[in-house]
Design an enzyme around this catalytic site. Structure first.
Site, PDB file in Angstrom:
ATOM      1  N   LYS B  81       0.860  -1.190   0.000  1.00  0.00           N
ATOM      2  CA  LYS B  81       0.000   0.000   0.000  1.00  0.00           C
ATOM      3  C   LYS B  81       0.893   1.235   0.000  1.00  0.00           C
ATOM      4  O   LYS B  81       1.948   1.251   0.654  1.00  0.00           O
ATOM      5  CB  LYS B  81      -0.879  -0.056   1.257  1.00  0.00           C
ATOM      6  CG  LYS B  81      -1.996   0.950   1.342  1.00  0.00           C
ATOM      7  CD  LYS B  81      -2.832   0.658   2.601  1.00  0.00           C
ATOM      8  CE  LYS B  81      -4.024   1.580   2.762  1.00  0.00           C
ATOM      9  NZ  LYS B  81      -4.848   1.232   3.943  1.00  0.00           N
ATOM     10  N   SER B 157      -9.576   0.942   2.797  1.00  0.00           N
ATOM     11  CA  SER B 157      -8.720   1.830   2.042  1.00  0.00           C
ATOM     12  C   SER B 157      -7.590   1.129   1.286  1.00  0.00           C
ATOM     13  O   SER B 157      -6.941   1.741   0.448  1.00  0.00           O
ATOM     14  CB  SER B 157      -8.113   2.872   2.983  1.00  0.00           C
ATOM     15  OG  SER B 157      -7.273   2.264   3.939  1.00  0.00           O
ATOM     16  N   SER B 181      -9.824  -1.654   6.832  1.00  0.00           N
ATOM     17  CA  SER B 181      -9.235  -1.318   5.528  1.00  0.00           C
ATOM     18  C   SER B 181      -8.488  -2.459   4.845  1.00  0.00           C
ATOM     19  O   SER B 181      -8.121  -2.338   3.675  1.00  0.00           O
ATOM     20  CB  SER B 181      -8.301  -0.116   5.669  1.00  0.00           C
ATOM     21  OG  SER B 181      -9.051   1.072   5.780  1.00  0.00           O
TER      22      SER B 181
END
Lengths: 73, 455
Positions: B81, B157, B181
């Protein structure tokens, strides 16, 4: 079921409008220029958060344990 | 070569590299080619590190040639990420504001650990701005699309991390979970994920969002691959060596069974049947746990970004701007009550789990909505998308529980996920249950074609 959606949406415009003086005063104290933001949307999100606070207060009434050194059970 | 590799998991790839059947350089080339061919369709990747990846892969191949142990993830391409530090690269955290920051001086320790085990960092991956969202509809960098239906969101996310795995671009990705997330995008994209116990894996080198809740997690296409990564990222405990006794499995009811779509609840029922779950467990405090998680998130996130809220308000994503400011303006009493309630909920969860090893709950109340869709209808109720995707995830991360997300895929329909929840530091129990779901065919993950280069 509590209205858990409220935190993400402008919410009741009247409720948000009531918070505008608080938003303006607190933003001034924190030196945040509100011209960069949508005041009413900010107040709406804050109204949603305060609603979450009422849910927490109501669920935790009478339960005030010491904060433990670790947060996992 | 590319097609055969894209459906292979991390364990398979490592085995073939370790035995010299395939070179790590070929695997890295295949991953880079796959991203270049197909990521345009899903927008899961922020930046590709081709030169670095090939250099790392050459070191792995050299180790194999000399007979040295290249590690359990030898040659496995992975992505992280966009909030993990990569040496020489600016950590954006999905924002435009951080674009002005200097490059990171060193890799995040989690990257170092994976590369130390032979894995090869290939790319950084898309996310909601500062991880404050469940949809990865990032205004600055565009939405990440769900590989199983390009018109739908990937979830967030860690949306790029989930989409890249589902599309077969990478077999293993790192993300982060503050309120769901990892679990939300894993469920919506139909991949496996593990969010370990809060504090078990170092968050160093990861851009923070909410210090009280942030946890590293990862995604893959099998439970076995999740385990390999766990054993690398926390070598202090060998997860696969769990005791073989029978698991006591319960299903979270009440709050966790209300407001879910038929598909989400049916997936939990199927998992419960496969695991022999024999009790339903409820708590009236669950809604308040979610409310408290929202308060802690808003207050800590708002405080974290206060300097930028002061000077660069217009540079925030409109999806986060006023939410961060509202958090910064929240009275301290609300934050402190939420933190105090955390101890109450922690004690409640300990009581709920006294007689079970594993609990089951839906990962999300509904499958992936369309990009830009603000609300969905579940039963006879209209539910807002963004706030409700974390409905079932937030109360669990609020006390740091480890959770495996098991994807349940239905023919012709979008996947949903089942949270397999264990006690703190008992990841092994969740893993054993998820293995059983995989073996029973209840949970599975396959690569989906998204472009011309797809398998």
């Amino acid at each position: 079921v509590p209205d858990l959606d409220a935190v993400y949406r402008p919410g009741d415009p009247a409720e948000a409008a009531e918070l505008l003086p608080y938003v303006r005063a607190t933003a001034a104290v924190l030196r945040v220029d509100l011209s960069d933001f949508d005041e009413l949307a900010t107040a709406g999100h804050l109204a949603g958060l305060l609603r979450q606070h009422r849910i927490v207060e109501s669920a935790g009434a009478g339960q005030r344990p010491d904060i433990a050194p670790t947060f996992v059970p | 070569v590319t097609d055969s590799l894209r459906s292979r998991g991390a364990g398979d790839i490592a085995a073939s590299v370790r035995t010299g059947q395939r070179s790590a350089v070929d695997v890295a080339h295949a991953a880079i080619d796959a991203i270049r061919a197909d990521d345009g369709a899903i927008n899961s990747v922020t930046e590709v590190f081709a030169e670095r990846a090939l250099r790392t892969a050459e070191r792995v191949d050299a180790a194999v040639r000399t007979g040295a142990d290249p590690g359990p993830l030898a040659g496995v391409p992975f992505g992280v990420k966009d909030l993990f530090d990569v040496a020489g690269v600016t950590t954006l955290a999905g924002s435009a504001i951080y674009a002005d920051r200097p490059p990171a001086e060193r890799d995040a320790p989690a990257i170092t650990a994976l590369e130390g085990a032979g894995a090869v960092l290939v790319a950084t991956l898309r996310m909601d701005e500062f991880a404050y969202g469940f949809t990865t509809e990032n205004t600055h960098y565009g939405p990440t699309r769900n590989p199983r239906d390009l018109a739908r969101i990937a979830g967030g996310s860690s949306g790029g991390s989930a989409a890249a795995v589902a599309a077969g671009l990478l077999p293993l990705t790192l993300g982060s979970d503050t309120n769901g997330s990892i679990r939300v995008p894993a469920a919506l994209c139909g991949v496996f994920s593990l969010k370990p116990t809060f504090g078990r894996v170092s968050r160093a080198g990861m851009a923070p969002f909410v210090d009280s809740l942030d946890t590293i997690g990862w995604m893959a296409r099998s439970v076995g691959d999740l385990v390999i990564a766990l054993d690398v990222l926390d070598p202090s405990e060998r997860s696969a060596a769990a005791d073989p006794g029978r698991l006591r499995v319960g299903v979270l009811g009440g709050y966790f069974a209300a407001d879910g779509s038929g598909a989400a609840l049916a997936a939990v029922d199927a998992a419960a049947t496969a695991l022999g779950a024999n009790r339903v467990i409820e708590s009236a405090l669950a809604p308040a746990a979610r409310s408290a998680a929202m308060l802690v998130t808003a207050a800590e996130g708002g405080e974290l970004h206060l300097d930028d809220l002061r000077g660069r308000g217009r540079d925030f994503d409109p999806m986060t701007r006023e939410r961060f400011l509202a958090g910064a303006l929240l009275p301290a009493a609300a934050y402190l009550d939420a933190q105090r309630f955390r101890a109450v909920w922690r004690d409640e969860v300990a009581r709920l789990m006294r007689d079970v090893d594993v609990l089951l709950a839906p990962a999300t109340p509904f499958s992936a909505p369309a990009i830009g869709e603000r609300s969905v209808v579940v039963g006879d109720r209209e539910m807002l998308v963004a706030p409700n995707l974390g409905l079932y995830a937030q109360p669990l991360s609020f006390v740091g529980l480890p959770v495996v997300t098991a994807p349940v895929t239905r023919p012709g329909e979008m996947p949903v996920g089942v949270q397999v929840i264990a006690r703190p530091r008992r990841e092994a129990d969740a893993i054993r249950a998820a293995f059983a779901l995989e073996e029973a065919g209840v949970a599975s993950c396959s690569v989906v074609a998204v472009g011309a280069g797809s398998p």
